[in-house]
Design a protein around this motif. Structure first.
Motif, short mmCIF file in Angstrom:
data_model
loop_
_atom_site.label_atom_id
_atom_site.label_comp_id
_atom_site.label_asym_id
_atom_site.label_seq_id
_atom_site.Cartn_x
_atom_site.Cartn_y
_atom_site.Cartn_z
N GLU A 143 23.24 46.35 68.61
CA GLU A 143 22.94 47.62 67.95
C GLU A 143 21.44 47.90 67.86
N HIS A 144 20.63 46.84 67.84
CA HIS A 144 19.18 47.06 67.76
C HIS A 144 18.51 47.00 69.13
N ILE A 228 12.13 55.64 61.99
CA ILE A 228 13.40 55.84 61.30
C ILE A 228 13.94 54.45 60.99
N ARG A 229 14.08 54.18 59.69
CA ARG A 229 14.56 52.86 59.29
C ARG A 229 15.83 53.00 58.47
N HIS A 230 16.73 52.04 58.65
CA HIS A 230 17.94 51.95 57.82
C HIS A 230 17.52 51.61 56.40
N LYS A 231 16.74 50.54 56.27
CA LYS A 231 16.24 50.10 54.96
C LYS A 231 14.77 50.47 54.89
N GLN A 232 14.30 50.88 53.73
CA GLN A 232 12.93 51.38 53.65
C GLN A 232 11.90 50.28 53.41
N PHE A 234 10.61 46.83 54.43
CA PHE A 234 10.66 45.78 55.43
C PHE A 234 11.93 45.79 56.27
N ASP A 235 11.93 46.59 57.28
CA ASP A 235 13.04 46.57 58.24
C ASP A 235 12.45 47.02 59.57
N TRP A 236 13.00 46.53 60.65
CA TRP A 236 12.57 47.01 61.96
C TRP A 236 13.16 48.39 62.17
N LEU A 238 14.97 51.75 63.60
CA LEU A 238 16.03 52.09 64.55
C LEU A 238 15.41 52.75 65.77
N TRP A 299 24.67 55.36 69.36
CA TRP A 299 24.41 56.12 68.13
C TRP A 299 22.93 56.21 67.82
N ARG A 302 20.52 59.45 68.41
CA ARG A 302 20.27 60.53 67.44
C ARG A 302 19.03 60.24 66.59
N PRO A 303 18.92 59.05 65.99
CA PRO A 303 17.66 58.75 65.29
C PRO A 303 16.45 58.76 66.22
N ALA A 306 15.47 62.25 66.60
CA ALA A 306 14.86 62.73 65.35
C ALA A 306 13.43 62.22 65.22
#
Lengths: 328, 853
Positions: A143-144, A228-232, A234-236, A238, A299, A302-303, A306
């Motif tokens: 997914e990543h 664009i991050r899933h978690k705000q 510390f996250d790599w 998307l 998926w 889309r991000p 954006a």
């Protein structure tokens, strides 16, 4: 970490030379290298410390902004001058990883860190990037992983600072172990994983980057970096994108392919806001149009779209949503 | 351009690369000087730590964290991930934040190093520490030193930093208990603002309305010693070697190479054996130092022969139990099938759906382990555990001693969440090695071992076919649940629950996968059950065009929750809720709600009080405090019962030599402690003031039980970005009954923690397993995500106390039960499509949006 002898290089030439000897590896901030050594992916007999060898800080000289490769991401993020001259780089550096990592991590290290693919990063998997015969991500969890250029090795390029610099037309200044010097546009420095997954860049074994130079034409307020991050916290990302509209318009996607991905912008941006919004949306659609996603990551188109659109809008000084206050 | 380094410098540079204060101090060496060559042999090194020069011995590879913890005894800097991903080892190097685990000790030479111990002491805490104490910005305390140091670094960088800047400064610090809302309160105060207001009524509901937890000072100053911090001269270090793959044979390993290394004491490995799950113990290594231990494991060069494994739940279900969802002919075998079929026949509307919840890993920041010291009498067993007395059996077995000859201790515990009952395989190994070698032995997991096989919340598949009247009254139907339980069992899903489902016919099975077994995880069975039930309720409401709150009120089994629904709707502003799917813009707002509950059984608990002539009263309890605030509860209960100030009490906690107390599980400790303490206090009171030492024993006593339940309702307000699928939660109102609350701050903090862990369960957490070989590819704190400081919304914890005569009731668990269901319903409200699977990733939000379109 296996035991190693630690050579602290006195200058850039020595760092370049020592780093090419035997199994030696160079260390700047060490945030990536020590991680790989702790996992057992790297077992150098010698580590070459570059912290005395690399220039740090920013300076204007001639038609260029010069940034020392040893400058930390935290310094870049804090620099009021950089916020003025190249906000896209200040933003990307100032949001990368975590505050403590940014204090140690250098610009040079950020540009040439190795990918974060969870198969590559695990000592339990021998993958193509480590000389194996398989890309485990293809049939595994991806997914990543890459949306483009992913049929041989599906890593994404992790460098937060690279899209902003490529969008600005930055040039690497390299030094060789014999003292030779060379310039290399950052856009040409990376090699796609499809060529040879074990090779990630076009620097010679005895070459290091000492400075990054950004042409004056790309400097100014009209640049932006969007993640664009899933978690705000510390996250790599998307997906990420950097746009620069100061001189020749540039848009570069990050975290979507094994190298940062410049996006052609055929027409110049229109001057009026509605036109500009349409132009940005069209450019963003084009940016992902020829993607070849894997079954489990389509998926992320889309991000990614954006990120591209928002980077262009913000570089143009527009809020992401018409009528909404800019959330810079 | 001439190649002169000076040309490049805009200011003085050349600080150590890992010492981040570039430009803040003079060059560490002459630019033109000779190359420094260090190591690999150990060499003396001078480090300046907290203003004191130390001479230590370090190899070039030795990290600053290793030196701080094992040579200087500065254990306030914690080892959690050892990869720079958690912030628990944050120190200041020349005033800037640095990760001690990613800093070579030699690179820190010449710099001014400040650890959490250097910022203040429990007697005289520093400014950040004082703010953390006053705002109860901690629970277990294991992450706290890192947060304190990172906050201090930000304030030194900018003394006028606002709350946003301080929050961003700790974005790399991970907290597992969920004290993040309290840390934000501390940041508000440090930036000159006011903490969040206390919800009306909360003060009045509590025995102790204002004072912070009693062990906060030692925790925020790094003085609290956890079992993982215990060190003794001559201590050995050991660790298990695990099979990483779902099915693999350990073909070969170079045992001789490992055994030949200096400092290696013992290597045991199942060479030639097959292992049947990812995380299966294949052996262990024991050595004289952490470095020797790692060298020995690396020297083994284990060769695994692996086989592909099936990890797809539906495929495994077909193999083990037939098709999922069940076929029509399968339904007859459900318990109560006839009545259920009749109910469906009567129904005016039938809702049928499949829900799915992920495997959640406990991830306590202090990994599982123990340090067993046989050189003390009695033998000291420092275990990180949720139950002092649950470790006795394993220690007895490992040490081959009678319980009177050893003592289990756990002064402070860095989180557990249900995974730390007993001593675990780690504690047993420590005891066995201590017995065998007669030396202190420390066995603590590294992060990968910790993620692979120390328990989890089992995943679930849930299929519902439920009928209702046109008014939304549930009539009955069928439910099939499946627990994803690895090699273990106990995958029960709590359903039906909360609502009167009428004639519901059930069937349940556990599903084997090649992974570690589940363990109890905060409210076992309930968050997964409530996710299914509450999303189903909203799907029903949507079908009928009814308000979701109204549908709940019509089916509620609890009058208390019915009133909570009304009050929660008022507090969140439910009248702002727009019809699902009615928004078209990029950012779409959603509101949702869900309920929860937890039981309140009685049980054994004892406590001893000793009043001394000097006026002090000593409380003895064998119970542990895993961050829930049990220390504080014991003292505040006794202080209230005896009407004496806190300062008169001295607490002796967490030893198997003290009176029996329950394990910290099932939300038992406070509710069982209260009657025992009141019993003891009633016995002691006639003797006060004590002219000579008086000791009394109290035990759980029905007379002090009182009334009350642990009902919960939560409301969520959030925003979905329809272009990226990213969910941003803005506010959660958590109404929570817990009978008579003892200490307001610790109780509210428990609710915060339940909600924040619920956010993790809803949005982030997932054990991602490779479908080829079964390894958990996100077995670390970089890719196993749970909420960080910037992911936490405003949380309003409402302590719900309806009547007099309340007893102390369960709190820790019910408050995490509703969260994921409420968030899923709010997302569905925003985007106009149900969310039937956790976690709610951007991928799933985008898929739901696409499916709707």
């Amino acid at each position: 970490m296996r035991r190693f002898s630690y050579h602290v290089a006195a200058d850039a030439v020595e760092a370049a030379r020592l780093g090419a000897e035997g199994s030696a590896l160079r260390k700047a901030g060490g945030t990536d290298l020590l991680d790989r050594m702790k996992e057992g992916l790297e077992r150098p007999a010698t580590v070459v410390g570059m912290h005395r060898a690399l220039p740090t800080g920013l300076r204007r000289e001639g038609e260029w902004l010069w940034i020392g490769a040893g400058t930390t991401l935290a310094e870049l993020g804090r620099s009021a001058e950089l916020r003025r001259l190249l906000p896209s780089l200040a933003e990307s550096a100032g949001e990368a990883a975590t505050p403590a990592i940014r204090e140690a991590a250098t610009l040079g290290g950020n540009l040439f860190q190795r990918p974060r693919c969870w198969y590559f990063r695990s000592r339990h998997y021998l993958c193509r990037k480590k000389g194996g015969a398989v890309c485990w991500a293809q049939e595994g969890r991806h997914e990543h992983h890459a949306l483009f250029d992913n049929d041989h090795c599906a890593v994404v390029h992790p460098a937060n600072a690279a899209p902003a610099l490529i969008a600005a037309g930055a040039v690497l200044h390299l030094v060789g172990g014999d003292g030779r010097r060379r310039q290399l546009p950052l856009a040409e420095a990376y090699t796609p994983a499809g060529d040879d997954p074990e090779v990630e860049h076009r620097l010679a074994a005895d070459e290091i980057v000492v400075e990054v130079a950004v042409p004056a034409a790309a400097l100014g307020p009209r640049s932006a970096h969007v993640e664009i991050r899933h978690k705000q916290s510390f996250d790599w990302p998307l997906a990420m994108a950097a746009a620069n509209l100061n001189g020749r318009p540039g848009l570069v996607l990050g975290a979507v392919a094994s190298t940062p991905r410049p996006v052609p912008l055929p027409e110049p941006p229109p001057a009026d806001e509605p036109g500009l919004r349409e132009w940005a949306a069209a450019a963003a659609r084009r940016a992902v149009a020829d993607a070849t996603p894997l079954p489990g990551n389509a998926w992320r188109l889309r991000p990614a779209r954006a990120a591209a659109e928002r980077a262009l809008l913000r570089a143009a000084g527009l809020a992401v949503d018409p009528g909404r206050k800019e959330e810079r | 351009m001439a190649l002169s380094r000076r040309d490049f410098l805009s200011r003085s540079a050349a600080a150590a690369a890992a010492a981040p204060a570039l430009g803040a101090r003079p060059p560490a060496g002459s630019p033109a000087g000779p190359t420094d060559r260090i190591g690999p042999e150990p060499a003396p090194l001078r480090l300046r730590v907290n203003g004191v020069e130390h001479e230590v011995e370090a190899e070039s590879r030795t990290t600053l964290l290793e030196v701080l913890r094992w040579q200087l005894g500065l254990t306030g800097s914690k080892e959690v991930c050892d990869r720079g991903t958690c912030g628990a080892c944050t120190v200041l190097i020349d005033g800037r934040p640095a990760l001690a685990c990613m800093t070579l000790a030699v690179d820190a030479a010449g710099a001014e190093i400040t650890t959490v111990e250097g910022l203040g002491s429990p007697e005289s805490p520093g400014r950040v520490q004082a703010a953390f104490i006053a705002n109860d910005a901690l629970q277990c305390g294991f992450c706290t030193p890192g947060f304190v140091v990172a906050t201090e670094a930000a304030l030194r960088c900018n003394p006028r930093a606002g709350v946003e800047e301080l929050q961003r400064a700790v974005a790399g610090n991970q907290c597992r208990c969920g004290s993040l809302a309290r840390i934000r309160d501390a940041h508000r105060v440090l930036s000159g603002g006011e903490p969040a207001p206390v919800p009306p009524g909360n003060r009045a509901a509590c025995l102790e309305p204002d004072r912070p937890r009693v062990d906060a000072p030692e925790k925020v100053c790094g003085a609290a010693r956890y079992s993982a911090d215990r060190a003794r001269p001559g201590m050995l270090f050991a660790r298990h070697v695990l099979c990483p793959f779902g099915r693999a044979r350990l073909v070969s390993a170079d045992l001789d190479a490992a055994r030949r290394l200096p400092g290696v004491v013992e290597v045991e490995l199942g060479v030639g054996e097959w292992f049947e799950y990812s995380g299966a113990p294949a052996g262990h290594v024991c050595a004289e130092s952490p470095a020797a231990l790692r060298d020995a494991i690396a020297a083994l060069r284990i060769d695994w022969e692996f086989e592909p494994v099936e990890t797809d739940w539906l495929a495994l279900h077909r193999q083990q139990h037939g098709p999922f969802p069940p076929r029509e002919e399968d339904l007859a075998s459900f318990r109560g099938a006839d009545r259920a079929a009749a109910a469906l026949a009567r129904a005016e509307v039938v809702v049928e759906a499949v829900y799915r919840t992920q495997v959640q890993v406990h991830t306590p920041l202090e990994p599982h382990g123990a340090m067993v010291d046989p050189t003390e009498q009695p033998v000291k067993c420092w275990v990180t555990t949720q139950g002092t007395f649950t470790c006795v059996e394993a220690m007895q077995r490992g040490l081959e001693l009678d319980p009177e000859d050893f003592e289990v201790r756990c002064d402070h515990v860095g989180g557990g969440f249900g995974s730390k009952f007993g001593a675990g395989r780690e504690g047993l190994l420590a005891a066995q090695l201590a017995h065998r070698h007669g030396r202190p032995v420390r066995v603590f997991n590294d992060r990968e071992n910790e993620m692979l096989d120390t328990g989890n919340r089992p995943g679930s598949l849930q299929w519902y076919r439920v009928g209702a009247t046109r008014e939304g009254k549930l009539l009955g139907g069928f439910v099939r649940t499946v627990g994803i339980t690895g090699i273990g069992g106990g995958g029960g899903v709590t359903t039906p629950f909360l609502y009167d489902f009428g004639a519901l016919a059930r069937s349940h099975d556990d599903l084997r996968t090649p992974h570690g077994a589940p363990r109890p995880f905060r409210a076992p069975g309930r968050p997964q059950g409530v996710f299914g039930i509450e999303v189903l309720m909203d799907e029903l409401a949507e079908r009928l065009g009814l308000d979701p709150v109204e549908v709940r009120r019509r089916n509620e089994t609890s009058e208390v929750r019915r009133r909570m629904l009304a009050e929660g709707a008022r507090l969140i502003g439910w009248d702002r809720r727009r019809p699902s799917g009615s928004q078209r813009g990029r950012l779409r707002r959603g509101l949702g709600c869900a309920g929860g509950d937890w039981g309140n059984g009685k049980g054994r608990c004892e406590v001893r009080l000793t009043a001394k002539p000097d006026g002090t009263i000593h409380i003895f309890s064998g119970m542990q405090d895993i961050g829930t605030g049990e220390r504080t509860v014991l003292i505040d209960l006794a202080a209230a019962a005896l009407e004496l100030p806190r300062e008169r009490f001295v607490l002796h906690l967490a030893s198997s030599k003290y009176p029996y107390g329950p394990a910290s599980g099932g939300s038992t400790t406070a509710r069982l402690t209260a009657p025992a303490v009141r019993d003891a206090c009633a016995k002691l009171k006639p003797h006060l003031p004590a002219r000579e030492e008086v000791t009394v024993e109290g035990s759980f006593n029905d007379d002090y039980w009182g009334r009350g339940g642990s009902e919960a309702v939560q409301f969520v307000d959030l925003v979905v970005d329809a272009e990226t699928g990213v969910v941003r939660i803005e506010k959660i109102v958590a109404l929570q009954a817990c009978g008579q609350t003892v200490n307001r701050k610790t109780a509210e903090n428990q609710i915060h923690g339940g909600v924040i862990q619920g956010i993790g369960y809803a949005l982030f957490e997932d054990r991602v397993t490779d479908p080829q070989l079964g390894f958990m590819v996100n077995a670390g704190l970089e890719r196993y995500l749970f909420p960080g400081p910037l992911d936490v919304p405003e949380i309003v914890p409402v302590l719900w106390a309806e009547s007099d005569g309340l007893g102390v009731r369960s709190l820790g668990e019910p408050c995490t039960v509703p969260t994921a269901g409420a968030i899923a319903n709010a997302v569905a409200n925003a985007i106009g499509a149900p969310i039937r699977e956790l976690p709610i990733t951007p991928e799933r939000v985008l898929a739901a949006l696409e499916g709707r379109a």
